[in-house]
Design a protein around this motif. Structure first.
Motif, PDB file in Angstrom:
ATOM      1  N   LYS A  79     -13.090  -0.646  -7.011  1.00 12.93           N
ATOM      2  CA  LYS A  79     -12.630  -1.345  -5.865  1.00 12.93           C
ATOM      3  C   LYS A  79     -12.760  -2.766  -6.276  1.00 12.93           C
ATOM      4  N   ILE A  80     -11.469  -3.656  -5.966  1.00  7.20           N
ATOM      5  CA  ILE A  80     -11.341  -4.940  -6.474  1.00  7.20           C
ATOM      6  C   ILE A  80     -10.949  -5.630  -5.456  1.00  7.20           C
ATOM      7  N   VAL A  81     -11.356  -7.031  -5.480  1.00  5.35           N
ATOM      8  CA  VAL A  81     -10.985  -8.119  -4.463  1.00  5.35           C
ATOM      9  C   VAL A  81     -10.383  -9.356  -5.265  1.00  5.35           C
ATOM     10  N   LEU A  82      -9.245  -9.693  -4.959  1.00  3.86           N
ATOM     11  CA  LEU A  82      -8.660 -10.907  -5.641  1.00  3.86           C
ATOM     12  C   LEU A  82      -9.026 -11.885  -4.547  1.00  3.86           C
ATOM     13  N   ILE A  83      -9.656 -13.127  -5.179  1.00  2.00           N
ATOM     14  CA  ILE A  83      -9.956 -14.186  -4.287  1.00  2.00           C
ATOM     15  C   ILE A  83      -9.517 -15.311  -5.071  1.00  2.00           C
TER      16      ILE A  83
ATOM     17  N   GLY B   9      -1.130 -17.382  -7.261  1.00  2.57           N
ATOM     18  CA  GLY B   9      -0.417 -16.050  -7.547  1.00  2.57           C
ATOM     19  C   GLY B   9      -1.312 -14.650  -7.491  1.00  2.57           C
ATOM     20  N   LYS B  10      -2.201 -14.620  -6.671  1.00  4.19           N
ATOM     21  CA  LYS B  10      -2.846 -13.477  -6.774  1.00  4.19           C
ATOM     22  C   LYS B  10      -1.986 -12.240  -6.234  1.00  4.19           C
ATOM     23  N   SER B  11      -1.150 -12.463  -5.345  1.00  2.00           N
ATOM     24  CA  SER B  11      -0.293 -11.588  -4.846  1.00  2.00           C
ATOM     25  C   SER B  11       1.028 -11.011  -5.881  1.00  2.00           C
ATOM     26  N   GLN B  12       1.361 -12.225  -6.652  1.00  2.67           N
ATOM     27  CA  GLN B  12       2.130 -11.666  -7.682  1.00  2.67           C
ATOM     28  C   GLN B  12       1.409 -10.938  -8.831  1.00  2.67           C
ATOM     29  N   LEU B  13       0.296 -11.191  -9.125  1.00  3.68           N
ATOM     30  CA  LEU B  13      -0.544 -10.630 -10.064  1.00  3.68           C
ATOM     31  C   LEU B  13      -0.759  -9.171  -9.763  1.00  3.68           C
ATOM     32  N   LEU B  14      -0.983  -8.928  -8.436  1.00  5.01           N
ATOM     33  CA  LEU B  14      -1.448  -7.517  -7.912  1.00  5.01           C
ATOM     34  C   LEU B  14       0.136  -7.030  -8.130  1.00  5.01           C
TER      35      LEU B  14
ATOM     36  N   LEU C  82      10.208 -14.012  -7.166  1.00  5.85           N
ATOM     37  CA  LEU C  82      10.285 -15.572  -7.067  1.00  5.85           C
ATOM     38  C   LEU C  82      10.382 -15.718  -5.645  1.00  5.85           C
ATOM     39  N   ASP C  83      10.720 -15.157  -4.734  1.00  4.00           N
ATOM     40  CA  ASP C  83      10.741 -15.443  -3.147  1.00  4.00           C
ATOM     41  C   ASP C  83       9.455 -14.812  -2.611  1.00  4.00           C
ATOM     42  N   SER C  84       8.281 -14.674  -2.849  1.00  6.32           N
ATOM     43  CA  SER C  84       7.245 -14.148  -2.220  1.00  6.32           C
ATOM     44  C   SER C  84       6.747 -15.111  -1.133  1.00  6.32           C
TER      45      SER C  84
ATOM     46  N   ASP D 193      -5.875  -7.818  -1.757  1.00  9.10           N
ATOM     47  CA  ASP D 193      -5.440  -9.396  -1.966  1.00  9.10           C
ATOM     48  C   ASP D 193      -5.774 -10.126  -0.793  1.00  9.10           C
ATOM     49  N   THR D 194      -6.382 -11.178  -1.149  1.00  2.50           N
ATOM     50  CA  THR D 194      -6.860 -12.002   0.305  1.00  2.50           C
ATOM     51  C   THR D 194      -5.924 -13.246   0.351  1.00  2.50           C
ATOM     52  N   ALA D 195      -5.976 -14.009   1.540  1.00  4.13           N
ATOM     53  CA  ALA D 195      -4.949 -14.975   1.739  1.00  4.13           C
ATOM     54  C   ALA D 195      -5.407 -16.211   1.003  1.00  4.13           C
ATOM     55  N   GLY D 196      -6.463 -16.551   0.467  1.00  2.65           N
ATOM     56  CA  GLY D 196      -6.832 -17.496  -0.415  1.00  2.65           C
ATOM     57  C   GLY D 196      -7.212 -18.556   0.348  1.00  2.65           C
TER      58      GLY D 196
END
Length: 77
Positions: free
Chosen positions: A17-21, A27-32, A42-44, A70-73
């Motif tokens: 279980k991993i949380v991207l913060i 680029g957290k969402s792009q990485l995921l 490119l249009d995320s 994936d968090t909102a940052g």
């Protein structure tokens, strides 16, 4: 169902279980998306709240499931 990543009907040996913060727009969402679906867009749009994806892999004959949030940052310190 059997494919490149193995037979998904078999038991899961490990669950991670991993949380991207991190800061917004780094680029957290792009990485995921790249890891989970092998896509890049490119249009995320900015993440609102939290998004969740999973990916199951076979590594060294073990079935590994990654549950990635994936968090909102915009987390508060």
């Amino acid at each position: 169902m059997s494919n490149l990543y193995g037979d998904f009907s078999q038991k899961i040996d490990y669950v991670f279980k991993i949380v991207l913060i991190g800061d917004s727009a780094v680029g957290k969402s792009q990485l995921l998306t790249r890891f989970a679906r092998n896509e890049f867009n490119l249009d995320s749009k900015a993440t609102i709240g939290v998004e969740f994806q999973t990916k199951t892999l076979v590594i060294d004959h073990k079935t590994v499931k990654a549950q990635i949030w994936d968090t909102a940052g915009q987390e508060r310190k």
